[in-house]
Design a protein around this motif. Structure first.
Motif, PDB file in Angstrom:
ATOM      1  N   PRO A  15       0.638  -1.049   0.125  1.00 21.82           N
ATOM      2  CA  PRO A  15       0.088  -0.063  -0.066  1.00 21.82           C
ATOM      3  C   PRO A  15       0.940   1.248   0.027  1.00 21.82           C
ATOM      4  CG  PRO A  15       0.206  -0.979   2.263  1.00 21.82           C
ATOM      5  CD  PRO A  15       1.057  -1.687   1.326  1.00 21.82           C
ATOM      6  N   PRO A  25      -2.564   3.678   1.216  1.00 21.66           N
ATOM      7  CA  PRO A  25      -3.518   2.874   0.546  1.00 21.66           C
ATOM      8  C   PRO A  25      -4.600   4.030  -0.042  1.00 21.66           C
ATOM      9  CG  PRO A  25      -3.303   2.200   3.045  1.00 21.66           C
ATOM     10  CD  PRO A  25      -2.338   3.214   2.608  1.00 21.66           C
ATOM     11  N   LEU A  66      -4.614  -2.851   2.414  1.00 18.76           N
ATOM     12  CA  LEU A  66      -4.048  -2.573   0.891  1.00 18.76           C
ATOM     13  C   LEU A  66      -4.809  -1.466   0.080  1.00 18.76           C
ATOM     14  CD1 LEU A  66      -3.315  -6.178   0.322  1.00 18.76           C
ATOM     15  CD2 LEU A  66      -1.817  -4.636   0.955  1.00 18.76           C
ATOM     16  N   HIS A  67      -4.397  -1.335  -1.143  1.00 18.91           N
ATOM     17  CA  HIS A  67      -4.949  -0.127  -1.842  1.00 18.91           C
ATOM     18  C   HIS A  67      -6.474  -0.848  -2.058  1.00 18.91           C
ATOM     19  CE1 HIS A  67      -1.721   2.227  -2.848  1.00 18.91           C
ATOM     20  NE2 HIS A  67      -0.895   1.154  -3.126  1.00 18.91           N
TER      21      HIS A  67
END
Length: 184
Positions: A38, A42, A165-166
């Motif tokens: 990330p 993120p 995370l993204h």
């Protein structure tokens, strides 16, 4: 932490310079890298300004503050950048630290990541006298988990819902090496 260059059979791990920014940008914006890391945060795209800041500010500051150390990994034969490796979250009282990395897309699958992780592990545990290094990877990140295993890290378990995370939250597989693993 002391500034140090580490060398393996195929790699030289050295401090980042501003000249690494374009290579860092290419590796950090790769879709596979973005899937599992990330960075820079993120939901935020990685920019050239982020790469420059990493090379000239963030990575050197980690070493200067004692939080860890980060290296640009380059091929010893060609000098070409192949990835970023580092240790961070140093707990000097407990003598524990975490290791992390990312590879350039064209350098993946050649055994370079485990080679670098082994060199860093030996330096941290033997030369810097840390007692434990943790390596964490998203549970579905099979390639990163394979690096941990090839580098001799021991699987400990899962940290549930441990990272953003993204694309949302993920569990982390936790691996570690302790000093007796190297000498025993």
């Amino acid at each position: 932490m002391p500034s140090v260059i580490l060398e393996t059979e195929r790699l030289r791990l050295r401090a980042f310079t501003e000249h690494d920014a374009d290579d860092v940008l290419r590796a950090a914006t790769d879709p596979l890298t973005q899937r599992w890391l990330p960075i820079p945060a993120p939901g935020r795209p990685y920019t050239r300004a982020d790469a420059v800041a990493w090379c000239v500010e963030t990575a050197p500051a980690a070493r200067a503050s004692g939080d860890g150390q980060h290296w640009a990994a380059v091929c010893r034969r060609t000098g070409r950048y192949v990835g970023s490796f580092g240790v961070s979250r140093a707990n000097w009282v407990a003598r524990t630290i975490e290791i992390g990395y990312l590879m350039s897309p064209d350098a993946r699958g050649r055994g370079l990541a485990p080679e670098a992780v082994v060199a860093i592990t030996r330096w941290v545990l033997l030369d810097q006298e840390f007692e434990r290094i943790a390596l964490k990877a998203a549970t579905d990140n099979v390639a990163s988990r394979r690096v941990a295993e090839k580098a001799g890290y021991v699987y400990e378990g899962i940290e549930r819902n441990a990272i953003r995370l993204h694309r949302g939250r993920a569990d982390l597989a936790v691996y570690s090496v302790i000093r007796p693993d190297l000498t025993g």
